[in-house]
Motif scaffolding. Structure first.
Motif, short mmCIF file in Angstrom:
data_model
loop_
_atom_site.label_atom_id
_atom_site.label_comp_id
_atom_site.label_asym_id
_atom_site.label_seq_id
_atom_site.Cartn_x
_atom_site.Cartn_y
_atom_site.Cartn_z
N LEU A 59 0.86 -1.18 0.00
CA LEU A 59 0.00 0.00 0.00
C LEU A 59 0.90 1.23 0.00
O LEU A 59 1.85 1.31 0.79
CB LEU A 59 -0.89 -0.02 1.25
CG LEU A 59 -1.91 1.08 1.45
CD1 LEU A 59 -2.94 1.11 0.32
CD2 LEU A 59 -2.62 0.90 2.80
N VAL A 60 0.61 2.18 -0.89
CA VAL A 60 1.37 3.42 -0.97
C VAL A 60 0.39 4.59 -0.91
O VAL A 60 -0.60 4.62 -1.64
CB VAL A 60 2.19 3.52 -2.28
CG1 VAL A 60 2.96 4.84 -2.33
CG2 VAL A 60 3.14 2.34 -2.43
N TRP A 61 0.68 5.53 -0.01
CA TRP A 61 -0.09 6.77 0.06
C TRP A 61 0.82 7.92 -0.36
O TRP A 61 1.89 8.10 0.21
CB TRP A 61 -0.57 7.06 1.48
CG TRP A 61 -1.53 6.08 2.06
CD1 TRP A 61 -2.34 5.19 1.40
CD2 TRP A 61 -1.80 5.89 3.46
NE1 TRP A 61 -3.08 4.47 2.28
CE2 TRP A 61 -2.77 4.87 3.56
CE3 TRP A 61 -1.31 6.46 4.62
CZ2 TRP A 61 -3.27 4.43 4.79
CZ3 TRP A 61 -1.80 6.03 5.83
CH2 TRP A 61 -2.77 5.03 5.91
N VAL A 62 0.38 8.70 -1.35
CA VAL A 62 1.07 9.93 -1.72
C VAL A 62 0.15 11.07 -1.30
O VAL A 62 -0.96 11.21 -1.82
CB VAL A 62 1.39 10.00 -3.23
CG1 VAL A 62 2.03 11.35 -3.57
CG2 VAL A 62 2.30 8.86 -3.64
N ILE A 63 0.62 11.87 -0.35
CA ILE A 63 -0.17 12.96 0.20
C ILE A 63 0.24 14.26 -0.48
O ILE A 63 1.40 14.64 -0.46
CB ILE A 63 0.04 13.06 1.72
CG1 ILE A 63 -0.35 11.74 2.39
CG2 ILE A 63 -0.75 14.24 2.30
CD1 ILE A 63 0.03 11.64 3.86
N SER A 64 -0.75 14.94 -1.06
CA SER A 64 -0.49 16.20 -1.75
C SER A 64 -1.09 17.35 -0.96
O SER A 64 -2.31 17.47 -0.85
CB SER A 64 -1.11 16.17 -3.16
OG SER A 64 -1.02 17.46 -3.74
N ALA A 65 -0.21 18.20 -0.43
CA ALA A 65 -0.67 19.38 0.32
C ALA A 65 -1.32 20.38 -0.63
O ALA A 65 -2.26 21.08 -0.25
CB ALA A 65 0.49 20.02 1.06
N VAL A 66 -0.84 20.44 -1.86
CA VAL A 66 -1.38 21.40 -2.83
C VAL A 66 -2.83 21.08 -3.16
O VAL A 66 -3.69 21.95 -3.10
CB VAL A 66 -0.52 21.41 -4.12
CG1 VAL A 66 -1.16 22.27 -5.19
CG2 VAL A 66 0.88 21.91 -3.81
N SER A 67 -3.13 19.83 -3.48
CA SER A 67 -4.51 19.47 -3.83
C SER A 67 -5.31 19.00 -2.62
O SER A 67 -6.50 18.71 -2.74
CB SER A 67 -4.52 18.38 -4.91
OG SER A 67 -3.90 17.21 -4.43
N GLN A 68 -4.69 18.93 -1.46
CA GLN A 68 -5.32 18.46 -0.22
C GLN A 68 -6.04 17.14 -0.46
O GLN A 68 -7.22 16.97 -0.16
CB GLN A 68 -6.25 19.51 0.36
CG GLN A 68 -5.51 20.74 0.85
CD GLN A 68 -6.36 21.67 1.66
OE1 GLN A 68 -7.55 21.84 1.42
NE2 GLN A 68 -5.74 22.32 2.64
N ALA A 69 -5.27 16.22 -1.03
CA ALA A 69 -5.79 14.89 -1.37
C ALA A 69 -4.70 13.86 -1.13
O ALA A 69 -3.52 14.19 -1.02
CB ALA A 69 -6.25 14.86 -2.82
N VAL A 70 -5.13 12.59 -1.06
CA VAL A 70 -4.20 11.49 -0.92
C VAL A 70 -4.44 10.53 -2.09
O VAL A 70 -5.58 10.16 -2.38
CB VAL A 70 -4.38 10.74 0.42
CG1 VAL A 70 -3.38 9.60 0.54
CG2 VAL A 70 -4.26 11.71 1.59
#
Length: 167
Positions: free
Chosen positions: A118-129
């Motif tokens: 399982l890989v989570w990429v967290i994007s602060a710019v789009s406020q999404a994972v």
């Protein structure tokens, strides 16, 4: 040139080549570490590792340092000194605004090909994972502010509201 001057020059060159993560990146990394760590250690599920931990992914020679990682207790060798000689079960990357998305996708592909479940990429710019699984390769499921991160079968029962990452 003196030893101190050489060391200062080398440090300056390293800082120019490797941009440092900013405050938002570090805070999101800490939030994930706190919530995940509390749940994992309370339930004796495994170990949580920070961004300074190097994992040796198969095939031999591929090394990665996820921002946060989790390894199930039954998979972890006792008292690992140095690099962890296996792929984590979960790898978390916090994407900075300066990150090149193709480089992020290369990391994700390395993780998935190396055995990360399982890989989570967290994007602060789009406020999404962006959530990746081995079967889906580079086609992520995207969860946003009204959604919840789920540990799925990798960390059963773990839940974290996406909004908590960006409050």
């Amino acid at each position: 040139m003196s030893t101190d001057a050489t060391a200062a020059l080398n440090l300056q060159i390293e800082e120019e080549l490797l941009p440092m993560a900013g405050g938002v990146h570090g805070e999101i990394e800490a939030i994930v570490t706190i919530h995940l760590g509390n749940y994992v250690y309370e339930n004796k599920l495994g170990r949580v590792f920070g961004s300074q931990t190097t994992f040796e992914l198969p095939p031999v020679g591929r090394e990665r340092q996820p921002d946060v990682a989790f390894v199930k207790l039954e998979r972890l060798p006792v008292n690992v000194e140095g690099n962890v000689p296996l792929a984590p079960d979960l790898a978390v990357e916090v994407n900075s605004p300066t990150d090149d998305w193709s480089a992020v996708e290369k990391k994700v592909l390395d993780y998935l090909q190396g055995g990360v479940r399982l890989v989570w990429v967290i994007s602060a710019v789009s406020q999404a994972v962006f959530i990746y699984h081995p079967a889906s390769r580079l086609i992520p499921k995207v969860v946003g502010m009204g959604d919840e991160l789920d540990g799925e079968e990798v960390i059963p029962g773990f839940k974290l509201k996406v909004s908590q990452l960006f409050d």
